[in-house]
Enzyme design. Structure first.
Site, PDB file in Angstrom:
ATOM      1  N   GLN A  77       0.936  -1.232  -0.133  1.00 35.07           N
ATOM      2  CA  GLN A  77       0.102   0.078   0.004  1.00 35.07           C
ATOM      3  C   GLN A  77       0.887   1.380  -0.211  1.00 35.07           C
ATOM      4  O   GLN A  77       0.390   2.168  -0.035  1.00 35.07           O
ATOM      5  CB  GLN A  77      -0.844  -0.013   1.384  1.00 35.07           C
ATOM      6  CG  GLN A  77      -1.921  -1.243   1.203  1.00 35.07           C
ATOM      7  CD  GLN A  77      -2.492  -1.489   2.611  1.00 35.07           C
ATOM      8  OE1 GLN A  77      -2.599  -0.196   3.667  1.00 35.07           O
ATOM      9  NE2 GLN A  77      -3.276  -2.552   2.866  1.00 35.07           N
ATOM     10  N   HIS A 110      -0.699  -0.171   5.757  1.00 30.91           N
ATOM     11  CA  HIS A 110      -1.367   1.003   6.465  1.00 30.91           C
ATOM     12  C   HIS A 110      -0.529   2.036   6.551  1.00 30.91           C
ATOM     13  O   HIS A 110      -0.084   2.717   7.716  1.00 30.91           O
ATOM     14  CB  HIS A 110      -1.602   0.582   7.944  1.00 30.91           C
ATOM     15  CG  HIS A 110      -2.633  -0.731   8.116  1.00 30.91           C
ATOM     16  ND1 HIS A 110      -3.124  -1.186   9.039  1.00 30.91           N
ATOM     17  CD2 HIS A 110      -3.206  -1.432   6.902  1.00 30.91           C
ATOM     18  CE1 HIS A 110      -3.908  -2.250   8.818  1.00 30.91           C
ATOM     19  NE2 HIS A 110      -3.933  -2.424   7.417  1.00 30.91           N
ATOM     20  N   GLU A 119     -14.792   2.986  10.039  1.00 29.87           N
ATOM     21  CA  GLU A 119     -15.407   4.206  10.940  1.00 29.87           C
ATOM     22  C   GLU A 119     -15.373   5.385  10.019  1.00 29.87           C
ATOM     23  O   GLU A 119     -14.410   5.855   9.556  1.00 29.87           O
ATOM     24  CB  GLU A 119     -14.642   4.458  12.184  1.00 29.87           C
ATOM     25  CG  GLU A 119     -14.675   3.180  13.103  1.00 29.87           C
ATOM     26  CD  GLU A 119     -13.931   3.355  14.413  1.00 29.87           C
ATOM     27  OE1 GLU A 119     -13.790   2.446  15.372  1.00 29.87           O
ATOM     28  OE2 GLU A 119     -13.053   4.419  14.510  1.00 29.87           O
ATOM     29  N   TYR A 137      -9.120   7.999  19.347  1.00 23.01           N
ATOM     30  CA  TYR A 137     -10.124   7.304  18.691  1.00 23.01           C
ATOM     31  C   TYR A 137     -10.124   5.961  18.897  1.00 23.01           C
ATOM     32  O   TYR A 137     -10.930   5.027  18.419  1.00 23.01           O
ATOM     33  CB  TYR A 137     -10.355   7.544  17.014  1.00 23.01           C
ATOM     34  CG  TYR A 137     -10.381   9.150  17.179  1.00 23.01           C
ATOM     35  CD1 TYR A 137     -11.739   9.444  17.092  1.00 23.01           C
ATOM     36  CD2 TYR A 137      -9.484   9.968  17.088  1.00 23.01           C
ATOM     37  CE1 TYR A 137     -12.321  10.639  16.853  1.00 23.01           C
ATOM     38  CE2 TYR A 137      -9.855  11.366  17.022  1.00 23.01           C
ATOM     39  CZ  TYR A 137     -11.336  11.766  16.965  1.00 23.01           C
ATOM     40  OH  TYR A 137     -11.588  13.021  16.988  1.00 23.01           O
ATOM     41  N   TYR A 172      -8.706 -10.604  10.878  1.00 20.01           N
ATOM     42  CA  TYR A 172      -9.102 -11.290   9.831  1.00 20.01           C
ATOM     43  C   TYR A 172      -9.083 -12.553   9.649  1.00 20.01           C
ATOM     44  O   TYR A 172      -9.794 -13.225   8.927  1.00 20.01           O
ATOM     45  CB  TYR A 172      -7.840 -10.752   8.710  1.00 20.01           C
ATOM     46  CG  TYR A 172      -7.883  -9.374   8.431  1.00 20.01           C
ATOM     47  CD1 TYR A 172      -8.864  -8.705   7.665  1.00 20.01           C
ATOM     48  CD2 TYR A 172      -6.792  -8.521   8.749  1.00 20.01           C
ATOM     49  CE1 TYR A 172      -8.989  -7.301   7.450  1.00 20.01           C
ATOM     50  CE2 TYR A 172      -6.713  -7.157   8.442  1.00 20.01           C
ATOM     51  CZ  TYR A 172      -7.724  -6.753   8.059  1.00 20.01           C
ATOM     52  OH  TYR A 172      -7.758  -5.160   7.756  1.00 20.01           O
TER      53      TYR A 172
END
Length: 371
Positions: free
Chosen positions: A88, A150, A244, A254, A265
């Site tokens: 990513q 991420h 979210e 958070y 997963y």
């Protein structure tokens, strides 16, 4: 709607409202045509518009494609820095400065190759012809990681030209999100020249990363500034379930991974807790996950029925979620363009049209309201 209809009626130049198209999409509140402007994208990530009218689209492998009048020019910007392209990670978001027409600055987030792997960095630069100039890294996050999971990462500006960017917690180390001693799993706030604002919440806390604005964020790939109300929304990936939408406010925690509405997963339990004192609740969560990504708030008069709605790109579920809000409360949503592809980014152009980028199908599309 079928994918077959997407290529129909593809035209160059600025589009106005037109007579109904045979392939028009009828949604709950609006009928629109999907104009497929380009079909050759690989892993697009971000898009923005320059003062001269050109549009730039980033490809994660480290390219910036140049579009003019809704057509690919065949040109790519020279001078793009080397990127740490792993999974990513790579070249990610791109935005112009709010005063770009005067100062010429553009900003992008990328995984910078450094000792130890890659680090999310924010660079600013200017565009001269088809080349980047005046490149300057404003901030490089720490620590570096070898992998590519991420990384976030979106960029927004608020009304005072503060720059906010999101940074994921790197996947394998979810505990990163709960410590102020590293940059990961956070939303950061800096001045537009990279300086740290003196009123950031943790600037005076020993060993804290001073750019941190919020923490406990898992992997926020959507970040939206609501200028009319001076609010920020963070849209982040949960694990399996628990994506979210959060109202992002100074210094808040958070919760990830201490609280979540998802499971791991492999179906194992991450935590039994969905609520803890001192940790914020999302204004909405998705279960099952849609894998939310690039997002925007509709402000354009071209889509009066959608004004004030969030549009959220869905990667796994391959649609655009039109999220209706009442103030900061979630009221409901509509799925648009189901099976269009993995929607990586949704953005509104300076002349008020909505564009989206998809992976897999490789589309750059434009939504054109019908009379």
């Amino acid at each position: 709607m079928t994918i077959m209809g997407l290529g129909a009626g593809c035209e160059s130049g600025v589009q106005e409202k037109s007579t109904p198209d045979p392939y028009a999409v009828t949604s709950d509140q609006l009928t629109f045509k999907v104009d497929t402007l380009y079909e050759g994208l690989e892993n697009p990530w971000g898009m923005t518009w320059l003062a001269d009218g050109r549009m730039l689209v980033t490809e994660r492998k480290g390219e910036i494609l140049v579009f003019q009048d809704d057509q690919f020019t065949g040109e790519k910007l020279a001078g793009v820095p080397e990127v740490h392209e792993v999974n990513q990670a790579g070249l990610l978001d791109i935005q112009t400065h709010p005063d770009h027409s005067n100062n010429g600055w553009i900003y992008f987030s990328y995984a910078k190759p450094v000792e130890g792997g890659g680090a999310t960095a924010i660079m600013r630069a200017k565009v001269d012809g088809n080349s980047l100039t005046n490149q300057e890294d404003l901030i490089v996050t720490t620590p570096a990681v070898e992998g590519g999971r991420h990384f976030g990462s979106r960029i927004i500006f608020d009304k005072d030209n503060y720059l906010y960017f999101s940074n994921g917690e790197r996947g394998a180390n979810p505990e990163n999100a709960q410590t102020l001693k590293n940059s990961h799993g956070k939303i950061h706030r800096i001045h537009d020249d990279g300086r740290i604002p003196e009123d950031n919440p943790f600037v005076n806390e020993p060993d804290a990363i001073p750019s941190i604005w919020t923490y406990g964020n898992r992997n926020p790939q959507g970040l939206v500034y609501d200028g009319a109300n001076d609010r920020i929304y963070g849209i982040e990936h949960g694990p399996k379930g628990g994506d979210e939408i959060n109202l992002i406010e100074k210094g808040n925690n958070y919760g990830w991974p201490e609280i979540t509405y998802g499971i791991d997963y492999d179906d194992s339990i991450i935590t039994e807790d969905t609520v803890k004192a001192g940790m914020e609740q999302p204004i909405h969560f998705w279960r099952p996950s849609i894998a939310p990504c690039g997002s925007m708030m509709v402000t354009s008069d071209r889509y009066p029925e959608w004004k004030g709605n969030l549009l959220v790109g869905a990667l796994a579920k391959q649609h655009i979620a039109r999220v209706m809000l009442n103030g900061t409360e979630y009221e409901g949503e509509e799925k648009l363009l189901q099976d269009i592809g993995r929607v990586r980014q949704v953005a509104q152009s300076p002349d008020g049209y909505i564009y989206a980028l998809t992976e897999g199908t490789g589309f750059l599309i434009k939504l054109i309201p019908q009379e």
